[in-house]
Design a protein around this motif. Structure first.
Motif, short mmCIF file in Angstrom:
data_model
loop_
_atom_site.label_atom_id
_atom_site.label_comp_id
_atom_site.label_asym_id
_atom_site.label_seq_id
_atom_site.Cartn_x
_atom_site.Cartn_y
_atom_site.Cartn_z
N ASP A 198 9.24 56.61 -5.05
CA ASP A 198 8.98 55.00 -4.85
C ASP A 198 10.26 54.67 -3.83
O ASP A 198 11.16 55.17 -3.68
N TRP A 203 15.38 54.64 -1.68
CA TRP A 203 16.55 54.19 -0.82
C TRP A 203 17.86 54.30 -1.53
O TRP A 203 18.93 54.41 -1.00
N PRO B 102 10.89 50.88 -14.17
CA PRO B 102 10.56 50.44 -12.88
C PRO B 102 9.70 51.29 -12.10
O PRO B 102 9.82 52.65 -12.04
N LEU B 103 8.76 51.21 -11.27
CA LEU B 103 8.07 51.61 -10.55
C LEU B 103 7.59 50.90 -9.16
O LEU B 103 7.02 49.92 -9.43
N GLU B 104 8.50 50.95 -7.95
CA GLU B 104 8.06 50.18 -6.72
C GLU B 104 7.07 50.87 -6.03
O GLU B 104 6.32 51.69 -6.40
N GLU B 105 6.95 50.36 -4.88
CA GLU B 105 5.65 50.82 -3.76
C GLU B 105 5.89 52.25 -3.48
O GLU B 105 7.56 52.41 -3.60
N PRO B 106 5.01 52.97 -3.17
CA PRO B 106 5.44 54.34 -2.62
C PRO B 106 6.70 54.26 -1.57
O PRO B 106 6.92 53.49 -0.46
N ALA B 107 7.36 55.43 -1.48
CA ALA B 107 8.79 55.52 -0.58
C ALA B 107 8.05 55.29 0.68
O ALA B 107 7.14 55.77 1.15
N ASN B 108 8.70 54.45 1.37
CA ASN B 108 8.24 54.04 2.83
C ASN B 108 9.55 53.88 3.82
O ASN B 108 10.44 52.95 3.73
N PRO B 109 10.04 54.92 4.61
CA PRO B 109 11.27 54.94 5.22
C PRO B 109 11.12 54.05 6.30
O PRO B 109 12.33 53.76 6.79
N LEU B 111 10.39 50.88 6.17
CA LEU B 111 10.46 49.56 5.13
C LEU B 111 11.82 49.60 4.20
O LEU B 111 11.73 49.79 3.08
N THR B 112 12.71 48.90 4.98
CA THR B 112 14.26 49.06 4.36
C THR B 112 14.23 48.17 3.28
O THR B 112 13.72 47.05 3.22
N MET B 113 14.52 48.56 1.90
CA MET B 113 14.78 47.77 0.79
C MET B 113 16.05 47.01 1.19
O MET B 113 16.98 47.55 1.69
N ALA B 116 19.62 47.50 -0.55
CA ALA B 116 18.96 48.85 -1.10
C ALA B 116 20.35 49.34 -2.23
O ALA B 116 21.28 49.59 -1.60
N LYS B 117 20.10 49.44 -3.15
CA LYS B 117 21.30 49.57 -4.15
C LYS B 117 21.05 51.03 -4.63
O LYS B 117 19.85 51.65 -4.94
N ALA B 118 22.20 51.56 -4.84
CA ALA B 118 22.31 52.91 -5.64
C ALA B 118 22.15 52.97 -7.15
O ALA B 118 22.15 51.58 -7.47
N PRO B 119 21.69 53.80 -8.06
CA PRO B 119 21.46 53.42 -9.41
C PRO B 119 22.66 52.89 -9.82
O PRO B 119 24.15 52.97 -9.44
#
Ligand code: HEM
Lengths: 307, 309
Positions: A198, A203, B102-109, B111-113, B116-119
């Motif tokens: 996801d 990201w 959590p589960l966001e939208e499917p990965a989409n290169p 559409l930048t989050m 964008a945070k690391a774990p």
């Protein structure tokens, strides 16, 4: 014994059967009685004694044997320092971390039944887990939260090991095994982050692996990288992702590291870690306090803390 | 005060662990401090009374002659382990029932989050990206953290405080570790989690995340301030500043060690001392560089054609 036929010296079939029936009337009830008697004390059965190798009446010897003759429990010594069982000393964090690792292995195997590491399937599999698989949602939640807890557990464990000075002689090596375990715990968590495929995972892993571009010498944007012929297509980041972007190969690599590679390495390290805790003389304390004046005298052996 | 924003950050499922970590850390620091304090009191008492030091069992817990020194693992340890396993399982179950992963939208290169945070456990390193180039924050620092942790047992030559909590006998090592763990690692994670918003900009807790906010920050490099323009001169200037920091700092460390930790210094070999100096100065360099950036908007200290620091 059936009687011989006087004519030809042979025993007749009918007689034999009669004879057997007679005997059976005596034998079987006797055996049945024996069996019932035996059931009253199952600890005497062969099955039982083959599993448990000693008696369990409450004697010191049996308490010790209970630990020593069990492959899992004999990680522990038979006896330990009376203060070492105090929760306030170890915080139990090493053990809790290990327990979480076991939970993660268990829930992880179950998740693997429903998950395909491919771009087409991965995200749908997670949706499927969330909405259709019986208990799928709680399974995924438990795996996720146990992973976070394990990271916290490792940190707290390291923190207490530091605060009790437990890395000092003779435990230097085991501290190092611990540092490796810390790294692998973080890597386990990180490789798992990408798997739902996801936005969050994508990201996070993109941000994370972008740093690898900048590796000195080995990354194409790192110091001296381009001088050594590094490009986006042959540097360390390419090696990690199996490509120049986070895509199908990266997903597969993550999956294999997460489910096979790192767990195996981490398990081996844990075995060494536990082995060394024992070999270094059990946990370090709570040891008697040492005074300044005694600092430079020869050290007490590891046994002093009690095994 | 935007409570909703604050709630959104604190209740984001992947931020909950760090919200939980803070009270947990506070509790364990308290637990450690309590025992360290009790031991320190005992140590002081024994150091003042040689006769007592010979006979005392040297722990803060009661011990009477005739008591057994050891107890059976079964049941005295195993019951605790069993209990711990049950408690952890219950906590995990409750957490998993009440809060969804959590589960966001499917990965989409495409559409930048943003952000964008690391774990969360890597946010300290991501925060360092503000102050250092990626090769330092992402590669050199993790490597140095790992190596630094690994050498601890070999550079800490103080034989005291092995196997019990104490503060007075290990002020320097515990202080340094707390600085590294709490300030440089945990505090940075907290900043990365709760304060950094879109564009990795600083938003105070409760401040609304404004996705269009732009900050015009004019960053200078240290050589510019001194009016140095040629590339060669910049490289040499930076080398002098960085080298000077380590040389001068090294001297300060030496001077402090000699004065305040004479016994430890005596026990250390040159190699052990050198490594300690280097690691310590590198740790201290992080807040210094952060300060340069935050207070004087200085981006680089040392500029070369190949790398910048
Ligand atoms: C997957 C991670 C880890 C697991 C499962 C684990 C497990 C354990 C366990 C069960 C113990 C026995 C005592 C206790 O519970 O405190 C222990 C002791 C120890 N661990 Fe770990 N550990 C891990 C990571 C680490 C890390 C990150 C470090 C340090 C950097 C470390 C260093 C040590 C040392 C030095 C001891 C001996 C402590 C003593 O004698 O008091 N371990 N570990």
């Amino acid at each position: 014994m059936a009687e011989e036929n006087p004519k030809n010296g042979k025993v007749g079939l009918v007689d034999r059967v009669k004879d057997d029936i007679q005997a059976m009337k005596v034998d079987i009830p006797a055996k049945a009685k024996e069996q019932i008697e035996g059931l009253k004390d199952p600890t005497k059965t062969q099955v039982y004694t083959s599993i448990f190798r000693h008696k369990h009446d409450d004697t010191p010897r049996n308490r010790a044997l209970g630990v020593l003759s069990n492959v899992f429990l004999h990680l522990h010594p038979a006896k330990i320092n009376r203060d070492a069982v105090r929760y306030s000393y170890t915080w139990g964090m090493g053990g809790i971390t290990f327990f979480l690792f076991i939970i993660l292995t268990y829930t992880g195997v179950l998740l693997m039944f429903y998950y395909h590491p491919s771009k087409v399937q991965a995200f749908r599999d997670v949706l499927y887990l969330e909405h259709d698989v019986p208990f799928g949602k709680i399974l995924r939640n438990m795996h996720r939260w146990a992973a976070h807890l394990m990271v916290i557990g490792v940190w707290l464990h390291m923190f207490r090991v530091f605060l009790t000075g437990s890395y000092k002689k003779p435990r230097e090596f085991n501290w190092n095994i611990g540092v490796l375990l810390l790294v692998f715990t973080l890597l386990l968590s990180f490789t798992g982050y990408l798997l739902p495929d996801d936005q969050l995972g994508f990201w996070a892993v993109t941000v994370g692996t972008n740093m690898a571009r900048a590796t000195p010498l080995l990354g194409h944007e790192g110091p001296f990288g381009s001088m050594l012929g590094m490009t986006p297509y042959n540097d360390v980041r390419f090696g990690l992702l199996g490509g120049s972007i986070v895509d199908a190969n990266a997903l597969l690599r993550s999956y294999i590291w997460h489910c096979i590679g790192i767990p195996i390495v981490a398990s081996i390290l844990m075995i060494v870690h536990f082995w060394r805790v024992r070999k270094d003389g059990g946990i370090s304390g709570p040891a008697p306090v040492m005074l300044e004046a005694e600092a430079d005298k020869p050290r007490r052996g590891p046994k002093a803390a009690g095994e | 005060m935007d409570w909703r924003q604050l709630w959104e950050i604190c209740s984001a499922p992947d931020n909950v662990p760090i919200v939980g970590l803070i009270p947990l850390l506070a509790f364990y620091i308290y637990l450690a401090w309590k025992q360290a304090h009790a031991n320190d009191v005992l140590i002081e008492q024994l150091e003042g009374d040689a006769a007592l030091a010979k006979t005392h069992h040297r722990k803060t817990w009661p011990f009477k002659p005739g008591w057994q020194k050891e107890v059976h693992v079964w049941p005295f340890l195993l019951r605790i382990e069993f209990l711990a396993a049950i408690i952890v399982t219950i906590i995990l179950m409750v957490w998993s029932i009440t809060l969804n992963a959590p589960l966001e939208e499917p990965a989409n290169p495409n559409l930048t989050m943003n952000p964008a945070k690391a774990p969360w456990y890597f946010l300290g390193l991501q925060e360092m990206l503000v102050y250092f180039d990626p090769w330092i924050a992402g590669v050199v620092m993790p490597t140095m953290i790992i190596i630094g942790l690994m050498v601890i047992p070999y550079i800490d030559t103080n034989p005291l405080g092995s196997g019990y909590y104490t503060w007075k006998q290990r002020k320097f090592s515990i202080g340094t570790f707390l600085f590294g763990f709490i300030i440089l690692w945990i505090a940075m994670i907290i900043i990365g989690t709760f304060i950094r918003g879109p564009g990795w900009q600083w938003f105070w807790p409760g401040q609304t995340w404004d996705h269009n906010r732009l900050i015009y920050e004019v960053n200078r490099d240290l050589p510019d301030i001194f009016g140095i323009t040629s590339n060669m001169a910049k490289a040499i200037f930076g080398a002098i500043v960085v080298g000077g920091y380590y040389l001068l700092g090294g001297f300060v460390v030496y001077s402090l060690f000699r004065r305040y930790m004479g016994k430890d210094f005596k026990r250390m070999s040159l190699l052990q001392f050198g490594i300690t100096q280097f690691l310590l100065l590198t740790m201290v360099a992080l807040p210094l560089k952060m300060g340069l950036r935050l207070l004087w908007h200085i981006k680089y200290v040392w500029i070369t054609p190949w790398f910048n620091i």
